[in-house]
Structures are given as C-alpha cells and as structure tokens.
Design a protein around this motif. Sequence first.
Motif, PDB file in Angstrom:
ATOM      1  N   ASN A  15       0.826  -1.209   0.000  1.00 22.82           N
ATOM      2  CA  ASN A  15       0.000   0.000   0.000  1.00 22.82           C
ATOM      3  C   ASN A  15       0.860   1.259   0.000  1.00 22.82           C
ATOM      4  O   ASN A  15       0.547   2.233  -0.683  1.00 22.82           O
ATOM      5  CB  ASN A  15      -0.940   0.002   1.218  1.00 22.82           C
ATOM      6  N   ILE A  16       1.959   1.234   0.773  1.00 22.57           N
ATOM      7  CA  ILE A  16       2.861   2.390   0.803  1.00 22.57           C
ATOM      8  C   ILE A  16       3.502   2.576  -0.571  1.00 22.57           C
ATOM      9  O   ILE A  16       3.569   3.692  -1.103  1.00 22.57           O
ATOM     10  CB  ILE A  16       3.924   2.226   1.913  1.00 22.57           C
ATOM     11  N   ILE A  17       3.949   1.468  -1.154  1.00 29.41           N
ATOM     12  CA  ILE A  17       4.575   1.545  -2.486  1.00 29.41           C
ATOM     13  C   ILE A  17       3.567   2.046  -3.504  1.00 29.41           C
ATOM     14  O   ILE A  17       3.866   2.937  -4.319  1.00 29.41           O
ATOM     15  CB  ILE A  17       5.160   0.171  -2.895  1.00 29.41           C
ATOM     16  N   LEU A  18       2.343   1.519  -3.486  1.00 29.66           N
ATOM     17  CA  LEU A  18       1.314   1.979  -4.421  1.00 29.66           C
ATOM     18  C   LEU A  18       0.968   3.438  -4.178  1.00 29.66           C
ATOM     19  O   LEU A  18       0.774   4.220  -5.115  1.00 29.66           O
ATOM     20  CB  LEU A  18       0.060   1.117  -4.310  1.00 29.66           C
ATOM     21  N   THR A  19       0.909   3.841  -2.917  1.00 33.87           N
ATOM     22  CA  THR A  19       0.610   5.234  -2.598  1.00 33.87           C
ATOM     23  C   THR A  19       1.717   6.146  -3.104  1.00 33.87           C
ATOM     24  O   THR A  19       1.459   7.205  -3.701  1.00 33.87           O
ATOM     25  CB  THR A  19       0.442   5.404  -1.073  1.00 33.87           C
ATOM     26  N   VAL A  20       2.976   5.740  -2.837  1.00 32.39           N
ATOM     27  CA  VAL A  20       4.104   6.547  -3.308  1.00 32.39           C
ATOM     28  C   VAL A  20       4.092   6.617  -4.838  1.00 32.39           C
ATOM     29  O   VAL A  20       4.286   7.701  -5.432  1.00 32.39           O
ATOM     30  CB  VAL A  20       5.443   5.971  -2.777  1.00 32.39           C
ATOM     31  N   LEU A  70       3.654   9.904  -6.927  1.00 28.42           N
ATOM     32  CA  LEU A  70       4.659  10.266  -7.931  1.00 28.42           C
ATOM     33  C   LEU A  70       4.027  10.394  -9.318  1.00 28.42           C
ATOM     34  O   LEU A  70       4.376  11.307 -10.080  1.00 28.42           O
ATOM     35  CB  LEU A  70       5.790   9.243  -7.960  1.00 28.42           C
ATOM     36  N   LEU A  71       3.097   9.480  -9.631  1.00 29.90           N
ATOM     37  CA  LEU A  71       2.430   9.548 -10.927  1.00 29.90           C
ATOM     38  C   LEU A  71       1.599  10.826 -11.030  1.00 29.90           C
ATOM     39  O   LEU A  71       1.654  11.542 -12.038  1.00 29.90           O
ATOM     40  CB  LEU A  71       1.545   8.315 -11.133  1.00 29.90           C
ATOM     41  N   VAL A  72       0.842  11.144  -9.976  1.00 32.43           N
ATOM     42  CA  VAL A  72       0.036  12.363  -9.980  1.00 32.43           C
ATOM     43  C   VAL A  72       0.944  13.588 -10.031  1.00 32.43           C
ATOM     44  O   VAL A  72       0.677  14.552 -10.766  1.00 32.43           O
ATOM     45  CB  VAL A  72      -0.896  12.396  -8.742  1.00 32.43           C
ATOM     46  N   ALA A  73       2.042  13.559  -9.237  1.00 31.55           N
ATOM     47  CA  ALA A  73       2.990  14.687  -9.260  1.00 31.55           C
ATOM     48  C   ALA A  73       3.610  14.824 -10.654  1.00 31.55           C
ATOM     49  O   ALA A  73       3.759  15.941 -11.174  1.00 31.55           O
ATOM     50  CB  ALA A  73       4.071  14.489  -8.205  1.00 31.55           C
ATOM     51  N   GLY A  74       3.966  13.706 -11.269  1.00 32.45           N
ATOM     52  CA  GLY A  74       4.536  13.745 -12.623  1.00 32.45           C
ATOM     53  C   GLY A  74       3.551  14.303 -13.631  1.00 32.45           C
ATOM     54  O   GLY A  74       3.903  15.109 -14.498  1.00 32.45           O
ATOM     55  N   ILE A  75       2.288  13.879 -13.499  1.00 30.84           N
ATOM     56  CA  ILE A  75       1.263  14.391 -14.415  1.00 30.84           C
ATOM     57  C   ILE A  75       1.073  15.885 -14.196  1.00 30.84           C
ATOM     58  O   ILE A  75       0.960  16.662 -15.147  1.00 30.84           O
ATOM     59  CB  ILE A  75      -0.058  13.613 -14.228  1.00 30.84           C
TER      60      ILE A  75
END
Length: 124
Positions: free
Chosen positions: A9-14, A18-23
Amino acid sequence: MHKGLLVWNIILTVLTVLLVAGILVQNNFISLNSERIRITDENFAKINEVVKEHAVVIGEHAKVINENAELMNEEYLAAIEANQTVMDEMAELVTEYQEVINWNAIYFEEILGNLEDLSLIVTQ
C-alpha cells in the motif's frame, strides 16, 4: 502478511503520488510552454506588423526620392538644353565676328593701298 500489504500500500501510494505529481508537473510544463509559444507568436505578429509598416514607409521614401530624382533629371536636361542653345548662339556670333574681321581685313588692305598711293603722290 499485514506488513506485506502495508508495504505494498505504501509503495502503491508513493507510486500514485509520484504519478500524480509527474502528471501535474507535465501539465504545468505543457501549460508554460503553451504560454511561451503564445507570447512568442504574439511577438512575431507584432514584429511582422512593424516590418510591414517599415516596408510601407520605405516604399513612400523611395517614391519621393524617385520623384525628386526625376525632377532633378528634368532640370538638368533643361539646363543642358539651355546651355546648348546659348553655345549654338555663341557659335553663330563667333562666325559673324569672323566675317566682320575678314571684311575689316579687306578694308584695312584697301586703306593700306590708299595710303601707299597717297604717300607716292605726296612724295612726288
């Protein structure tokens, strides 16, 4: 197993963060570049307008210069023609003076002949 799910869950959250931040970063980058391109396009449009105005002004200046050059050429041609007329008249006057000088030479020869005859008569 709870630890594995927690890590997962932590890995998926990170990864999601990161994906949202990248977008978001990519959208911000695209937005900034679009704004820069729009501003550059506006600047080029203004430059194009200024260049067109300069072309019009340069064209008007060229027209005025050509008109003045034509007037100057006409004035020069008129002056040259007037000078040629005066020179032709002066040539005619020189010819007439030459004729007068030739007649004077003839009269002077006659006067000289008369003086010689008179001096012969006086000495006798």
